[in-house]
Design a protein around this motif. Structure first.
Motif, PDB file in Angstrom:
ATOM      1  N   VAL A 252      -3.862   0.758  -4.322  1.00  0.00           N
ATOM      2  CA  VAL A 252      -5.015   1.738  -4.324  1.00  0.00           C
ATOM      3  C   VAL A 252      -5.882   1.412  -3.426  1.00  0.00           C
ATOM      4  O   VAL A 252      -6.289   1.949  -2.391  1.00  0.00           O
ATOM      5  CB  VAL A 252      -5.258   2.376  -5.562  1.00  0.00           C
ATOM      6  CG1 VAL A 252      -6.433   3.385  -5.281  1.00  0.00           C
ATOM      7  CG2 VAL A 252      -4.441   2.936  -6.300  1.00  0.00           C
ATOM      8  N   PHE A 253      -6.543   0.017  -3.738  1.00  0.00           N
ATOM      9  CA  PHE A 253      -7.640  -0.249  -3.037  1.00  0.00           C
ATOM     10  C   PHE A 253      -7.423  -1.209  -1.844  1.00  0.00           C
ATOM     11  O   PHE A 253      -8.430  -1.269  -0.976  1.00  0.00           O
ATOM     12  CB  PHE A 253      -8.528  -0.864  -3.953  1.00  0.00           C
ATOM     13  CG  PHE A 253      -9.101   0.103  -4.952  1.00  0.00           C
ATOM     14  CD1 PHE A 253      -9.970   1.171  -4.823  1.00  0.00           C
ATOM     15  CD2 PHE A 253      -8.677  -0.107  -6.271  1.00  0.00           C
ATOM     16  CE1 PHE A 253     -10.284   1.855  -5.901  1.00  0.00           C
ATOM     17  CE2 PHE A 253      -9.001   0.557  -7.444  1.00  0.00           C
ATOM     18  CZ  PHE A 253     -10.072   1.805  -7.237  1.00  0.00           C
ATOM     19  N   ARG A 254      -6.383  -1.907  -1.799  1.00  0.00           N
ATOM     20  CA  ARG A 254      -6.070  -2.723  -0.517  1.00  0.00           C
ATOM     21  C   ARG A 254      -5.091  -2.166   0.330  1.00  0.00           C
ATOM     22  O   ARG A 254      -4.964  -2.297   1.480  1.00  0.00           O
ATOM     23  CB  ARG A 254      -5.728  -3.967  -0.832  1.00  0.00           C
ATOM     24  CG  ARG A 254      -7.014  -4.965  -1.394  1.00  0.00           C
ATOM     25  CD  ARG A 254      -6.581  -6.243  -1.940  1.00  0.00           C
ATOM     26  NE  ARG A 254      -5.480  -7.062  -1.603  1.00  0.00           N
ATOM     27  CZ  ARG A 254      -5.171  -8.076  -2.036  1.00  0.00           C
ATOM     28  NH1 ARG A 254      -5.731  -8.617  -3.145  1.00  0.00           N
ATOM     29  NH2 ARG A 254      -4.094  -8.463  -1.620  1.00  0.00           N
ATOM     30  N   SER A 255      -4.164  -1.566  -0.155  1.00  0.00           N
ATOM     31  CA  SER A 255      -2.829  -1.131   0.610  1.00  0.00           C
ATOM     32  C   SER A 255      -2.923   0.260   0.824  1.00  0.00           C
ATOM     33  O   SER A 255      -2.101   1.085   1.723  1.00  0.00           O
ATOM     34  CB  SER A 255      -1.379  -1.473  -0.123  1.00  0.00           C
ATOM     35  OG  SER A 255      -1.340  -2.660  -0.559  1.00  0.00           O
ATOM     36  N   GLY A 256      -4.135   1.081   0.536  1.00  0.00           N
ATOM     37  CA  GLY A 256      -3.949   2.643   0.561  1.00  0.00           C
ATOM     38  C   GLY A 256      -2.856   3.407   0.285  1.00  0.00           C
ATOM     39  O   GLY A 256      -2.727   4.134   1.145  1.00  0.00           O
ATOM     40  N   ALA A 257      -2.460   3.110  -0.835  1.00  0.00           N
ATOM     41  CA  ALA A 257      -1.131   3.771  -1.301  1.00  0.00           C
ATOM     42  C   ALA A 257      -1.494   5.408  -1.387  1.00  0.00           C
ATOM     43  O   ALA A 257      -0.253   6.210  -1.209  1.00  0.00           O
ATOM     44  CB  ALA A 257      -0.711   3.471  -2.721  1.00  0.00           C
ATOM     45  N   LEU A 258      -2.781   5.769  -1.586  1.00  0.00           N
ATOM     46  CA  LEU A 258      -2.913   7.196  -1.774  1.00  0.00           C
ATOM     47  C   LEU A 258      -3.126   7.917  -0.488  1.00  0.00           C
ATOM     48  O   LEU A 258      -2.738   9.227  -0.372  1.00  0.00           O
ATOM     49  CB  LEU A 258      -4.315   7.426  -2.477  1.00  0.00           C
ATOM     50  CG  LEU A 258      -4.414   6.650  -3.796  1.00  0.00           C
ATOM     51  CD1 LEU A 258      -5.711   7.196  -4.439  1.00  0.00           C
ATOM     52  CD2 LEU A 258      -3.409   7.488  -4.892  1.00  0.00           C
ATOM     53  N   THR A 259      -2.928   7.119   0.612  1.00  0.00           N
ATOM     54  CA  THR A 259      -3.127   7.899   2.056  1.00  0.00           C
ATOM     55  C   THR A 259      -2.040   7.461   2.696  1.00  0.00           C
ATOM     56  O   THR A 259      -1.727   7.921   3.870  1.00  0.00           O
ATOM     57  CB  THR A 259      -4.354   7.673   2.691  1.00  0.00           C
ATOM     58  OG1 THR A 259      -4.455   6.180   2.867  1.00  0.00           O
ATOM     59  CG2 THR A 259      -5.568   8.217   1.694  1.00  0.00           C
ATOM     60  N   VAL A 260      -1.517   6.236   2.579  1.00  0.00           N
ATOM     61  CA  VAL A 260      -0.405   5.596   3.287  1.00  0.00           C
ATOM     62  C   VAL A 260       0.961   5.797   2.860  1.00  0.00           C
ATOM     63  O   VAL A 260       1.187   5.079   1.671  1.00  0.00           O
ATOM     64  CB  VAL A 260      -0.556   3.974   3.658  1.00  0.00           C
ATOM     65  CG1 VAL A 260       0.441   3.589   4.468  1.00  0.00           C
ATOM     66  CG2 VAL A 260      -2.077   3.860   4.468  1.00  0.00           C
ATOM     67  N   PRO A 261       1.904   6.605   3.235  1.00  0.00           N
ATOM     68  CA  PRO A 261       3.147   6.861   2.670  1.00  0.00           C
ATOM     69  C   PRO A 261       3.846   5.922   2.532  1.00  0.00           C
ATOM     70  O   PRO A 261       4.663   5.579   1.433  1.00  0.00           O
ATOM     71  CB  PRO A 261       3.739   8.024   3.843  1.00  0.00           C
ATOM     72  CG  PRO A 261       2.796   8.620   4.627  1.00  0.00           C
ATOM     73  CD  PRO A 261       1.602   7.594   4.704  1.00  0.00           C
ATOM     74  N   SER A 262       3.947   4.793   3.339  1.00  0.00           N
ATOM     75  CA  SER A 262       4.770   3.582   3.282  1.00  0.00           C
ATOM     76  C   SER A 262       4.498   2.636   2.008  1.00  0.00           C
ATOM     77  O   SER A 262       5.291   2.033   1.733  1.00  0.00           O
ATOM     78  CB  SER A 262       4.714   2.687   4.627  1.00  0.00           C
ATOM     79  OG  SER A 262       3.356   2.320   4.680  1.00  0.00           O
ATOM     80  N   ALA A 263       3.323   2.904   1.484  1.00  0.00           N
ATOM     81  CA  ALA A 263       2.626   2.168   0.319  1.00  0.00           C
ATOM     82  C   ALA A 263       2.813   2.821  -0.946  1.00  0.00           C
ATOM     83  O   ALA A 263       2.524   2.321  -1.944  1.00  0.00           O
ATOM     84  CB  ALA A 263       1.304   1.496   0.600  1.00  0.00           C
ATOM     85  N   LEU A 264       3.542   4.108  -0.789  1.00  0.00           N
ATOM     86  CA  LEU A 264       3.590   4.810  -1.982  1.00  0.00           C
ATOM     87  C   LEU A 264       4.486   4.111  -3.152  1.00  0.00           C
ATOM     88  O   LEU A 264       4.242   4.280  -4.289  1.00  0.00           O
ATOM     89  CB  LEU A 264       4.130   6.081  -1.868  1.00  0.00           C
ATOM     90  CG  LEU A 264       4.190   7.154  -2.943  1.00  0.00           C
ATOM     91  CD1 LEU A 264       2.878   7.477  -3.387  1.00  0.00           C
ATOM     92  CD2 LEU A 264       4.924   8.429  -2.453  1.00  0.00           C
ATOM     93  N   GLY A 265       5.790   3.473  -2.689  1.00  0.00           N
ATOM     94  CA  GLY A 265       6.409   2.680  -3.463  1.00  0.00           C
ATOM     95  C   GLY A 265       5.685   1.457  -4.708  1.00  0.00           C
ATOM     96  O   GLY A 265       6.278   1.285  -5.671  1.00  0.00           O
ATOM     97  N   TYR A 266       4.806   0.900  -3.692  1.00  0.00           N
ATOM     98  CA  TYR A 266       4.021  -0.018  -4.316  1.00  0.00           C
ATOM     99  C   TYR A 266       3.207   0.594  -5.947  1.00  0.00           C
ATOM    100  O   TYR A 266       2.829   0.063  -6.514  1.00  0.00           O
ATOM    101  CB  TYR A 266       3.092  -0.697  -3.397  1.00  0.00           C
ATOM    102  CG  TYR A 266       2.177  -2.119  -3.787  1.00  0.00           C
ATOM    103  CD1 TYR A 266       2.844  -2.713  -4.843  1.00  0.00           C
ATOM    104  CD2 TYR A 266       1.149  -2.416  -3.090  1.00  0.00           C
ATOM    105  CE1 TYR A 266       2.187  -3.835  -5.218  1.00  0.00           C
ATOM    106  CE2 TYR A 266       0.498  -3.622  -3.643  1.00  0.00           C
ATOM    107  CZ  TYR A 266       1.156  -4.233  -4.668  1.00  0.00           C
ATOM    108  OH  TYR A 266       0.524  -5.384  -4.995  1.00  0.00           O
ATOM    109  N   LEU A 267       2.839   1.762  -5.428  1.00  0.00           N
ATOM    110  CA  LEU A 267       2.122   2.355  -6.547  1.00  0.00           C
ATOM    111  C   LEU A 267       2.986   2.954  -7.390  1.00  0.00           C
ATOM    112  O   LEU A 267       2.687   2.847  -8.891  1.00  0.00           O
ATOM    113  CB  LEU A 267       1.398   3.627  -5.796  1.00  0.00           C
ATOM    114  CG  LEU A 267       0.372   4.635  -6.831  1.00  0.00           C
ATOM    115  CD1 LEU A 267      -0.821   3.619  -7.633  1.00  0.00           C
ATOM    116  CD2 LEU A 267      -0.352   5.719  -6.076  1.00  0.00           C
ATOM    117  N   LEU A 268       4.256   3.513  -7.077  1.00  0.00           N
ATOM    118  CA  LEU A 268       5.127   4.044  -8.115  1.00  0.00           C
ATOM    119  C   LEU A 268       5.679   2.891  -9.219  1.00  0.00           C
ATOM    120  O   LEU A 268       6.010   3.540 -10.136  1.00  0.00           O
ATOM    121  CB  LEU A 268       5.869   4.968  -7.492  1.00  0.00           C
ATOM    122  CG  LEU A 268       5.561   6.243  -6.595  1.00  0.00           C
ATOM    123  CD1 LEU A 268       6.774   6.612  -6.069  1.00  0.00           C
ATOM    124  CD2 LEU A 268       5.060   7.148  -7.620  1.00  0.00           C
TER     125      LEU A 268
END
Length: 299
Positions: A252-268
């Motif tokens: 959330v705070f370093r990879s921007g998973a809430l705004t960057v689609p490519s980082a969504l898997g890291y959050l999920l």
């Protein structure tokens, strides 16, 4: 000798009937079997999962925050590491800390609740006032204060602190169960025979409450997971070990998973792990409720 053999055969028959009943309850709702399989899977992942990956995990500068693919099913993190590998290797810390939390919560809470409810009188008053004081202490602010002076370098330390802050509710619930059971005929008979308090509590009361205590332990595991993941997500604890909370914070705070689609898997990744673990515990508790409740079995 014949009496011993008959007693042994009776005990074996009772065990067979019990496990046959467990199997019938599990088959009645296939979702319960799914819960048991998930629980076993998480236990296997926590114990053996990290052994399947190198320590530390390999980092690839060319694969930083990549979306899911055939090679990396949930994508990669901000250091090019596979998200699934991070979830698996981070499970040991989370599950061990949650298990330690649950064991301490149940042991301390059950001990205080049993002793207080059975003894009554002055001991009951003192222990329940202590429990009430414990329940009034806000857990999260206290943990935030402790995190400034204690770095929780190991899962056992984390679980120990969480357990010592979580036993109040169990103590209250077990005391209520004890007050109800102590008036039953079999307890009155045991006291009439002059049996010791240790025998009555250990051989009569505790086995009667074992299913209830076991369900509380599973629920405490869930609470332990939520508490530690929340602390790591808030960033109040150091990143000295890979775990699901640290993954959520970084996503959330370093990879921007809430705004960057490519980082969504890291959050999920960690979110799915927490969701599946919670689902498994809920399904297993549902099965245990029917296994140990005669009226539910008859319906």
């Amino acid at each position: 000798m014949s009496v011993l053999l008959e007693s042994s055969s009776t005990s074996a028959a009772m065990r067979r009937n019990f496990w046959a009943g467990v199997w019938r309850v599990m088959k009645r709702k296939p979702s319960r079997l799914v819960g048991a399989v998930l629980m076993a899977g998480f236990a296997f992942m926590g114990v053996f999962g990290p052994m399947f990956y190198p320590d530390p995990l390999p980092r690839d500068p060319n694969m930083i925050i990549k979306p899911p693919s055939w090679e990396h099913w949930l994508g990669t993190d901000d250091q090019g590491r596979d998200v699934i590998a991070l979830v698996v290797t981070g499970s040991r810390y989370v599950l061990l800390a949650a298990l330690v939390t649950a064991v301490i919560t149940v042991v301390v809470g059950t001990g205080i609740g049993l002793f207080s409810g059975f003894k009554r009188g002055r001991w009951d008053t003192v222990l329940m006032r202590l429990t009430d004081m414990k329940l009034t202490i806000p857990g999260l602010p206290l943990l935030l204060v402790l995190s400034t002076v204690w770095k929780f370098n190991s899962a056992v330390q984390m679980g120990s602190v969480l357990g010592l802050l979580s036993w109040g509710g169990v103590a209250r619930a077990v005391r209520s169960q004890t007050l109800s059971l102590r008036e039953r005929g079999f307890i009155e008979a045991a006291r009439g025979l002059g049996l010791s308090t240790r025998h009555i509590v250990g051989k009569e009361l505790l086995p009667s409450m074992a299913p209830y205590i076991a369900m509380n332990m599973l629920i405490a595991i869930t609470a332990g997971v939520y508490a530690q993941v929340g602390l790591f997500f808030l960033g109040v604890l150091p990143y000295e070990s890979n775990n699901w909370g640290q993954m959520l914070n970084t996503a959330v705070f370093r990879s921007g998973a809430l705004t960057v689609p490519s980082a969504l898997g890291y959050l999920l990744g960690p979110l799915l792990a927490i969701l599946l673990l919670t689902l498994a515990i809920v399904l297993v508790v549902d099965a245990m409720d029917e296994i140990f409740n005669p009226r539910l079995r008859e319906e």
